[in-house]
Design a protein around this motif. Structure first.
Motif, mmCIF file in Angstrom:
data_model
loop_
_atom_site.group_PDB
_atom_site.id
_atom_site.type_symbol
_atom_site.label_atom_id
_atom_site.label_comp_id
_atom_site.label_asym_id
_atom_site.label_seq_id
_atom_site.Cartn_x
_atom_site.Cartn_y
_atom_site.Cartn_z
ATOM 1 N N LYS A 1 0.828 -1.213 0.000
ATOM 2 C CA LYS A 1 0.000 0.000 0.000
ATOM 3 C C LYS A 1 0.864 1.264 0.000
ATOM 4 C CE LYS A 1 -1.872 -0.978 4.009
ATOM 5 N NZ LYS A 1 -1.166 -2.204 4.410
ATOM 6 N N SER A 2 1.800 1.294 0.967
ATOM 7 C CA SER A 2 2.626 2.503 1.079
ATOM 8 C C SER A 2 3.471 2.686 -0.173
ATOM 9 C CB SER A 2 3.533 2.412 2.297
ATOM 10 O OG SER A 2 2.757 2.416 3.461
ATOM 11 N N THR A 3 4.019 1.590 -0.668
ATOM 12 C CA THR A 3 4.831 1.669 -1.879
ATOM 13 C C THR A 3 4.025 2.292 -3.012
ATOM 14 O OG1 THR A 3 5.939 -0.336 -1.143
ATOM 15 C CG2 THR A 3 6.276 0.313 -3.431
ATOM 16 N N ALA B 1 -2.715 10.365 2.261
ATOM 17 C CA ALA B 1 -2.648 10.114 3.695
ATOM 18 C C ALA B 1 -2.304 8.646 3.899
ATOM 19 C CB ALA B 1 -3.984 10.451 4.340
ATOM 20 N N ASP B 2 -1.145 8.389 4.553
ATOM 21 C CA ASP B 2 -0.713 7.007 4.777
ATOM 22 C C ASP B 2 -1.008 6.628 6.221
ATOM 23 O OD1 ASP B 2 0.409 4.544 4.762
ATOM 24 O OD2 ASP B 2 2.367 5.189 3.984
ATOM 25 N N GLU B 3 -2.029 5.802 6.426
ATOM 26 C CA GLU B 3 -2.476 5.396 7.760
ATOM 27 C C GLU B 3 -2.559 6.613 8.689
ATOM 28 O OE1 GLU B 3 -2.425 1.827 8.797
ATOM 29 O OE2 GLU B 3 -1.114 0.900 7.301
ATOM 30 N N PRO B 4 -3.321 7.634 8.335
ATOM 31 C CA PRO B 4 -3.305 8.883 9.113
ATOM 32 C C PRO B 4 -3.807 8.682 10.534
ATOM 33 C CG PRO B 4 -5.133 8.897 7.562
ATOM 34 C CD PRO B 4 -4.311 7.698 7.236
HETATM 35 MG MG MG Z 1 2.604 1.139 5.019
#
Ligand code: MG
Ligand code: ADP
Length: 654
Positions: free
Chosen positions: A44-46, A163-166
């Motif tokens: 996901k983050s990638t 937003a990454d896991e905000p």
């Molecule tokens: Mg991540």
């Protein structure tokens, strides 16, 4: 708006390769609220980093409003991030030592829009933090910190918010506040792309993309149906941001860096002072020593000019035989008769023959070893030595070899203390001599005390005290400066004739004038200058290494800050400038403090030890110049290191 085709990404750790994304196809329209879901490690983050232009895919195509992103340079990507993307991270990534407001202003610095600072305040108010604008991150709750991060992502008015896991680090109440803010922003027309692994968080989005092992497994609209085709995009051109000639480094930008640099230096006071120490000591030493050298030089120059500028000094030369310097007298010996002959030359106003030797002066139980100077009557005028107390000796005293003496201040003080010496009798080299005057005070030139001498008639000195029948030198005063050359020539002719010399034997005697002396002085000063320069170079080198060391530590410590700055739009150049300015601020501060200490030391030396010192403007300019140069040279490598960090690696740095 966003079109991904066949995006792949492979991470290599040593020899092991791990494919994090396996050919992602995805399109996102303007105004969507997308949640990317999946288990931890599913990529996901990638994917979000690639979407946000923080990272580059290995293969595949990515177009944003029709612009191919994969062909852009790092700096172009930075500018793009600054203008179209806003980032919110799980760890907030706020700068720790500055206020919420300053954190929210950060993207404006890199956008060159410092004048829009008011906007940061508005955005903070938008997320409900108007009252806490001046709080630092450690004075706020996690939810509040994340809202500051959202305000920061909004200040430059982006098109997409990533937003990454905000809410990953937040309690339920804060989580709901954050999600409400994101929903509201989406309602106002911002595209929101949010990574999460919690269903209740994803439920706030209008579209949910599920990932597993680097691939998309489902893509559904809220409510369970297939993803709706997005609304039509507003046409938007990125060209403005990508033209190469764009200059973003303004004066405000520079001042921002300077302010941040002072902040960084002041927030580690002890450490900064310790690392400045090398520069500080080096500059202080150089300033103090140059002041001493200058002082000595000036005192000597003054003493020389007080002797009069139209003086010639005739003395025997020192001829070299087979490389061995013979004693001066072995060549030519001048007598009193020579001096009288010289006095008769045209344009010569005064002449004074001189003999020198050591003299042991005794008065009652006091004993003082001093310089004995036998001179003619004209000495008083020629050397500005008309006595301050008593009188000088006369023609009659010289002719009669009278035992009279004029003594210097130092001799008077050592032998007589506060008592008036005039009229007293002292023994000089066991011979009784009457003191008839005291010489005016002349001061010390460097290491030579001009007041430590006794002047007596030249004849008395030669025949009664020193036992010589020749003089050491003859001072000749010329009527006017313009006759110097002609008098020098007639002196030469006269000496050659009287001493029966071959005209070629020029080096059997010497005629020196003030310019020669000044030349000697200059070369001495030059030697001293070279020596000082050498000391300065070593101390600045040592100081510079100290600065480089601390800057490297600082870069490592602030890796995540650098990552954050790059994420919100700092180009490599911006980071480089920031750290260079920081190291220069440090060296200049060290230089200025060192200068103050050096100048104080110089003043103290002249007060306490009585040495002549002079702090010149030139040495101050040079010291500051060198401080700046050291900062630039030794800050360069750490700054380059910081500038070349990859934003994603830097953000993940632990
Ligand atoms: Mg991540
Ligand atoms: P998540 O879905 O939890 O956000 P990521 O996208 O962060 O997952 O990571 C996907 C995979 O790629 C993980 O297995 C992770 O170990 C790996 N990975 C991420 N970044 C790196 C990296 N810099 N070097 C090596 N492997 C990485």
């Amino acid at each position: 708006m966003i079109e991904l085709k066949g995006i792949t990404k492979t991470y290599r750790t040593g020899k092991v390769a791990f494919q994090a994304l396996h050919g992602i196809d995805l399109s996102i329209a303007q105004g969507e609220f997308v949640a990317i879901m999946g288990a931890s490690g599913s990529g996901k983050s990638t994917l979000m980093h690639i979407l946000g232009c923080l990272d580059r895919p290995d293969a595949g195509s990515y177009t944003f409003f029709g612009q191919d992103i994969t062909v852009l340079s790092d700096d172009q990507l930075a500018v793009l991030r600054n203008h179209v993307a806003g980032f919110v991270f799980q760890q907030f990534h706020l700068l720790p030592r500055v206020s919420a407001l300053e954190n929210a202003e950060l993207p404006l610095i890199y956008a060159g829009k410092h004048h829009l600072k008011q906007r940061a305040r508005e955005k903070l108010a938008d997320v409900g933090l108007a009252a806490k604008a001046l709080n630092r991150p450690n004075e706020m709750s996690g939810g509040e910190q994340q809202r500051v991060a959202i305000a920061r992502s909004l200040t430059n008015d982006p098109i997409v918010i990533f937003a990454d896991e905000p809410t990953g680090n937040l309690d339920t109440k804060s989580q709901n506040e954050i999600l409400a803010v994101l929903e509201r922003l989406n309602a106002q027309g911002k595209t929101v792309i949010m990574v999460t692994h919690e269903d209740d968080v994803a439920a706030h989005a209008k579209r949910v993309i599920r990932m597993r092992d680097g691939a998309i497994v489902s893509d559904t609209a809220a409510g369970g149906g297939a993803a709706a085709a997005g609304a039509a995009d507003t046409p938007y051109s990125l060209r403005d941001y990508l033209s190469p000639g764009r200059r973003l480094f303004g004066r405000a930008h520079f001042l921002d860096h300077v302010r941040q640099a002072f902040h960084a230096v002041l927030s580690h006071k002890m450490r900064s002072i310790l690392s400045m120490l090398g520069i500080l000591i080096g500059v202080a030493a150089v300033i103090a020593m140059v002041a001493l050298g200058e002082g000595a030089r000036e005192a000597i120059a003054q003493a020389l000019s007080s002797m009069g500028t139209n003086l010639l000094m005739v003395r025997p030369g020192s001829m070299r035989l087979h490389g061995v310097a013979l004693e001066a007298g072995a060549v030519t010996r001048f007598t009193l008769a020579d001096a009288e002959a010289m006095a008769k030359l045209e344009h010569v106003s005064r002449v004074s023959p001189t003999v020198r030797g050591r003299g042991q002066a005794v008065y009652q139980n006091k004993n003082w070893s001093t310089t004995l100077q036998g001179a003619g009557v004209n000495y008083a005028q020629m050397k500005s030595s008309v006595p301050a107390v008593g009188r000088f000796f006369t023609e009659d005293d010289v002719r009669g070899r009278h035992k009279v003496a004029v003594i210097g201040r130092t001799v008077a003080r050592e032998l007589f203390g506060d008592q008036n010496p005039v009229g007293e009798t002292v023994k000089i080299n066991r011979i009784n001599v009457e003191v008839i005057g005291v010489l005016p005070e002349k001061g010390a030139t460097g290491w030579f005390d001009q007041d430590d001498m006794v002047v007596i008639p030249v004849t008395t000195a030669m025949y009664r005290l020193l036992g010589k029948d020749y003089v050491d030198s003859i001072d000749v005063e010329v009527e006017e400066q313009t006759f110097m050359d002609s008098v020098e020539k007639s002196l030469r002719d006269l000496i050659v004739k009287r001493q029966r010399l071959d005209p070629k034997d020029e080096d059997k005697f010497e005629i020196r004038n003030m310019e020669d002396l000044q030349e000697t002085l200059k070369s001495t000063t030059r030697t001293m200058g070279t020596l000082l320069g050498f000391i300065a170079a070593i101390s600045l080198l040592v100081g510079g290494i100290g600065i480089m060391n601390i800057m490297l530590v600082s870069v490592t410590e602030r890796t995540r800050e650098i990552g954050l700055r790059k994420a919100i739009g700092a180009r490599a150049k911006d980071i480089m400038h920031q750290f260079l300015i920081e190291s220069v601020v440090m060296t200049i501060t060290g230089g200025v403090i060192g200068m103050a200490i050096g100048a104080a030391a110089a003043v103290a030396l002249s007060r306490v030890a009585g040495w002549a010192t002079r702090v010149s403007a030139g040495s101050i300019v040079i010291a500051i110049g060198f401080s700046v140069a050291v900062g630039l040279v030794f800050g360069l490598w750490p700054a380059k290191k910081a500038a070349n960090l990859n934003p994603i690696d830097a953000l993940r740095y632990e």
